[in-house]
Design an enzyme around this catalytic site. Structure first.
Site, PDB file in Angstrom:
ATOM      1  CE  LYS A   1      -3.965  -2.148   2.211  1.00 49.00           C
ATOM      2  NZ  LYS A   1      -4.935  -2.127   3.286  1.00 49.00           N
TER       3      LYS A   1
ATOM      4  CG  ASP B   1      -7.838   0.081   3.644  1.00 53.56           C
ATOM      5  OD1 ASP B   1      -8.603  -0.698   3.055  1.00 53.56           O
ATOM      6  OD2 ASP B   1      -6.597  -0.006   3.581  1.00 53.56           O
TER       7      ASP B   1
END
Ligand code: ATR
Length: 281
Positions: free
Chosen positions: A67, A103
């Site tokens: 990420k 997220d």
């Protein structure tokens, strides 16, 4: 017909639920697409992403441990991705990757929408300061929590996360060795990878009060150790990361396709399908 291509990149990635989730969302809306899982080691990620773009890849999700690398590879990043310093959703626009991070919104949707929790005025303990923690911390602050205490095994990473959040009145870092002195919390979020292996998870019982909710951003076997600790410590509710996974996927789907999918049925299907998944309720 040539299908629009989407994918999730990670390492490992074979057991990812994202292809099934995006396929289910696409069926809801009659959208034809291909969504596959692509394994890319960190050293190969940039090249794999280029190959995917060259093969008409339009968008991808990115998971562990890529990420932060995804953020670095983006030509543009949304405000929430910049605050996290990490991306989980990339969209290919005019030959460049645009990055976002869904997220945190996914976690907050799961906690407030699916579980009806009111996050406002909660004292929150965030364990961990890696990519997962950075993804959710801004959204927790935006949801109106009272205080965020970040504790990480390596304290410098907790300090860096708190500095990046830029909210000194509400967000603080503390040492792992001082957990016993931090008082109790209404929300305890495990964003560490401790317990993802065979390790036990251990933390002082004094962190828990009678209305504490414990959330593990992991799901399945990776969430067992922390949620077992949370139950033994007397948490009112324990939640694994499956709902967040489905909700972050819904956010990504909406970014790419302009429609918001229904998540409840997909969540229920996944919860029922895999007996290794920890019961969240
Ligand atoms: P992720 O993208 O999942 O956040 P990461 O960036 O590698 O992955 O971060 C892993 C997190 O789990 C970090 O907060 C890490 O702590 P360090 O920064 O000190 O490495 C934490 N972690 C991993 N194993 C741990 C353990 N056994 N005990 C406590 N924390 C642990």
């Amino acid at each position: 017909m040539t299908l629009a291509r989407y994918a999730v990149f990670g390492h490992p990635i074979a057991h990812s639920l994202s292809p099934a989730i995006h396929a289910a969302f696409a069926r809801q809306h009659g959208i034809a697409l291909e969504y596959t899982a692509i394994d890319a080691a960190p050293a190969d990620f940039a090249a794999a992403l280029e190959r995917f773009a060259a093969a008409r890849g339009r968008g991808c999700n990115v998971t562990l441990p890529l990420k932060e690398a995804a953020f670095a590879l983006c030509a543009q990043a949304s405000g929430r991705a910049r605050r996290a310093g990490a991306c989980n959703t990339l969209t290919h626009v005019d030959g460049q990757w645009h990055g976002d991070n869904t997220d945190g919104a996914g976690l907050v949707h799961d906690l407030t929408g699916r579980r009806g929790l009111d996050l406002r005025a909660r004292r929150v303990l965030l364990l961990g300061a890696g990519g997962a923690a950075r993804g959710v911390a801004p959204a927790l602050l935006d949801a109106g929590i009272d205080e965020l205490v970040v504790v990480n095994r390596t304290p410098e990473r907790a300090d860096a996360l708190v500095d990046a959040l830029g909210e000194p009145a509400r967000a603080h870092s503390r040492y792992w060795d001082d957990l016993r002195e931090l008082g109790d919390f209404e929300l305890i979020v495990n964003a560490t990878s401790a317990g993802r292996g065979a390790d036990d998870f251990s933390a002082p019982l004094s962190l828990v009060n009678s209305r504490s909710v414990a959330v593990d951003l992991n799901y399945g076997e990776a969430a067992i150790a922390f949620l077992a600790w949370a139950r033994a410590a007397g948490c009112l509710e324990t939640v694994d990361g499956l709902g967040m996974l489905v909700e972050q996927a819904a956010e990504a789907f909406e970014l790419w396709h302009g429609v918001r999918p229904q998540t409840d049925e997909v969540y229920a299907e996944l919860r029922g399908r895999d007996k290794t998944l920890v019961t969240a309720d």
